[in-house]
Scaffold this motif. Structure first.
Motif, PDB file in Angstrom:
ATOM      1  N   SER A  35       0.534  -1.125  -0.140  1.00  0.00           N
ATOM      2  CA  SER A  35      -0.335  -0.238  -0.554  1.00  0.00           C
ATOM      3  C   SER A  35       0.824   1.567  -0.120  1.00  0.00           C
ATOM      4  O   SER A  35       2.223   1.141   0.462  1.00  0.00           O
ATOM      5  N   CYS A  41      -4.990   5.193   1.756  1.00  0.00           N
ATOM      6  CA  CYS A  41      -4.739   3.636   0.909  1.00  0.00           C
ATOM      7  C   CYS A  41      -4.371   2.349   1.728  1.00  0.00           C
ATOM      8  O   CYS A  41      -5.045   1.175   1.869  1.00  0.00           O
ATOM      9  N   THR A  94      -3.155   2.271  -4.060  1.00  0.00           N
ATOM     10  CA  THR A  94      -2.304   3.144  -4.478  1.00  0.00           C
ATOM     11  C   THR A  94      -3.389   4.130  -5.410  1.00  0.00           C
ATOM     12  O   THR A  94      -4.525   3.815  -5.144  1.00  0.00           O
ATOM     13  N   HIS A  95      -2.408   5.206  -5.864  1.00  0.00           N
ATOM     14  CA  HIS A  95      -3.334   6.226  -6.715  1.00  0.00           C
ATOM     15  C   HIS A  95      -3.660   6.267  -8.417  1.00  0.00           C
ATOM     16  O   HIS A  95      -2.392   5.935  -8.652  1.00  0.00           O
TER      17      HIS A  95
END
Length: 129
Positions: A35, A41, A94-95
């Motif tokens: 993460s 997250c 994640t982003h």
């Protein structure tokens, strides 16, 4: 500091739990879960999978404050994946900006994006709230 970040709401927590249940229901083996260090997250990883490790190369670089990290993070992530045993499944929480940069794919919140080691998107799955 989670008090200064956008955190998961009730719907986001439920969506994270459904993501974890999806992996269990479909008997999908996971070797490791990684993460971002950001609270949203980490909470997603916690509610979905319980056990995970953080990696700074999964952190967001969306804001000006962190944009200088982008190239190093992407290079570190690519090296990490290239050195990974291709017969083991890994999950990255994640982003959007990281997924978009590495896979050239505009993911949604809570969407599962499946790719191979060559960074090609194989499939996607949207998990409803």
């Amino acid at each position: 500091d989670c008090s200064s970040q956008r955190n998961l709401n009730f719907q986001g927590k439920n969506q994270a739990k459904k993501i974890g249940q999806f992996f269990i229901r479909n008997n999908l083996p996971i070797s490791k879960i990684y993460s971002s260090e950001w609270c949203r997250c980490k909470d997603t990883a916690l509610f979905a999978f319980e056990k995970f490790e953080t990696k700074n190369f999964l952190n967001s670089f969306y804001s000006i404050k962190f944009s200088h990290n982008k190239d190093k993070q992407i290079n570190d992530l690519k090296k990490f994946i290239q050195n990974w045993d291709e017969y083991q499944n890994i999950v990255f929480v994640t982003h959007y900006v990281v997924i978009s940069e590495i896979l050239n794919y505009p993911s949604l919140s809570g969407e599962i994006v499946i790719s191979n080691k060559d960074f090609k998107v194989i499939d996607t799955l949207e998990i409803e709230y």
